[in-house]
Motif scaffolding. Sequence first.
Motif, short mmCIF file in Angstrom:
data_model
loop_
_atom_site.label_atom_id
_atom_site.label_comp_id
_atom_site.label_asym_id
_atom_site.label_seq_id
_atom_site.Cartn_x
_atom_site.Cartn_y
_atom_site.Cartn_z
N VAL A 134 75.22 -36.47 -16.23
CA VAL A 134 76.31 -37.24 -16.29
C VAL A 134 77.16 -37.72 -15.64
CG1 VAL A 134 78.57 -37.85 -17.31
CG2 VAL A 134 77.19 -36.10 -18.61
N VAL A 135 76.60 -39.04 -14.72
CA VAL A 135 77.04 -40.11 -13.73
C VAL A 135 78.11 -40.95 -14.00
CG1 VAL A 135 76.46 -41.69 -12.32
CG2 VAL A 135 74.83 -40.12 -12.79
N LYS A 188 84.70 -38.54 -19.13
CA LYS A 188 85.46 -37.23 -20.04
C LYS A 188 84.65 -37.16 -20.82
CE LYS A 188 89.81 -37.63 -16.76
NZ LYS A 188 91.02 -37.69 -17.21
N ARG A 189 84.89 -37.43 -22.23
CA ARG A 189 83.98 -37.57 -23.89
C ARG A 189 82.70 -37.31 -23.17
NH1 ARG A 189 84.82 -42.50 -27.39
NH2 ARG A 189 83.13 -42.14 -27.54
N ALA A 190 82.10 -37.99 -23.24
CA ALA A 190 80.58 -37.41 -22.12
C ALA A 190 80.59 -36.06 -22.39
CB ALA A 190 80.05 -38.36 -22.05
N ARG A 191 81.28 -35.35 -21.26
CA ARG A 191 81.14 -34.20 -20.64
C ARG A 191 81.86 -32.88 -21.90
NH1 ARG A 191 83.50 -33.38 -15.06
NH2 ARG A 191 82.20 -31.64 -15.23
N LYS A 192 83.13 -33.51 -22.43
CA LYS A 192 82.94 -32.47 -23.25
C LYS A 192 82.43 -32.55 -25.00
CE LYS A 192 87.78 -32.19 -25.76
NZ LYS A 192 89.24 -32.20 -26.08
N ALA A 243 74.81 -27.60 -20.62
CA ALA A 243 75.32 -27.49 -19.43
C ALA A 243 74.59 -28.23 -18.46
CB ALA A 243 74.06 -26.24 -18.52
N HIS A 244 75.37 -29.13 -18.27
CA HIS A 244 75.28 -30.33 -17.17
C HIS A 244 75.76 -30.48 -15.98
CE1 HIS A 244 79.65 -30.18 -19.07
NE2 HIS A 244 79.51 -31.85 -17.80
N HIS A 245 75.15 -31.36 -15.35
CA HIS A 245 75.36 -31.94 -14.06
C HIS A 245 75.93 -32.83 -13.60
CE1 HIS A 245 74.64 -31.29 -9.13
NE2 HIS A 245 74.54 -32.18 -9.21
N TYR A 246 77.40 -33.11 -12.77
CA TYR A 246 78.57 -33.82 -12.52
C TYR A 246 78.40 -34.91 -11.78
CZ TYR A 246 82.54 -37.03 -12.99
OH TYR A 246 83.08 -37.85 -13.20
N LEU A 247 78.12 -36.26 -11.74
CA LEU A 247 78.13 -36.37 -10.00
C LEU A 247 79.10 -37.48 -10.66
CD1 LEU A 247 74.61 -37.58 -9.50
CD2 LEU A 247 75.86 -36.16 -8.15
N GLY A 248 80.46 -37.82 -9.58
CA GLY A 248 81.72 -38.33 -9.92
C GLY A 248 81.53 -39.23 -8.65
N MET A 278 77.19 -42.54 -17.09
CA MET A 278 75.29 -42.79 -18.08
C MET A 278 75.44 -41.19 -17.82
SD MET A 278 74.12 -44.92 -14.65
CE MET A 278 75.31 -46.77 -13.96
N VAL A 279 74.35 -41.55 -18.78
CA VAL A 279 73.90 -39.99 -18.77
C VAL A 279 72.16 -39.67 -19.22
CG1 VAL A 279 73.58 -37.19 -20.76
CG2 VAL A 279 76.05 -39.81 -21.00
N PHE A 280 71.54 -38.99 -18.82
CA PHE A 280 70.43 -38.87 -18.70
C PHE A 280 69.75 -37.24 -19.54
CE2 PHE A 280 71.20 -40.79 -15.21
CZ PHE A 280 70.58 -42.66 -14.74
#
Length: 122
Positions: free
Chosen positions: A41-42, A51-55, A63-68, A93-95
Amino acid sequence: MPRPLLDDAHIHPAIQDRIASWQQAIVQEVQAAVAANEVVVVGMGVNPFVKRARKALDAAGVAHHYLGYGSYFSLWRQRGALKMWTGWPTLPMVFVRGTLVGGATDLEKLIASGELKTLLAK
C-alpha cells in the motif's frame, strides 16, 4: 489497455534525460517493495482512504507492506512521479503480487468478492 503517453519524438532532446530521471528514486523504491512483497500500500499521512485500505487488509487478515510519503503539504512532487508512473491519480495505490489493483474502494470490492484471496493464492 495502453494509455496515451507523449511520444519521445515530440519531446525535445534537451529535456528527455530530465524527464526520464525525474524523481526516479521514489519510483525505484516502490518498484523494489512491490517486487519483494505480496501486498503493498502506497499512501500518505492523514489521508482517510489510505487508512481505510490498510484497515480493510488488516480485517481480512492480509499482511501488507506500507510506504508512506509525506502529507498533503509535503512530498507532493515525489507522489506526482508515482502517479505519472502508474497512471493512477489518487492514493492509496494498492499492489497485489506486482499488479496495481487500484485504491481503497477497489480493494474493498476485491475483498468482498473473494477475488483478493484468489489473487494471493496464485
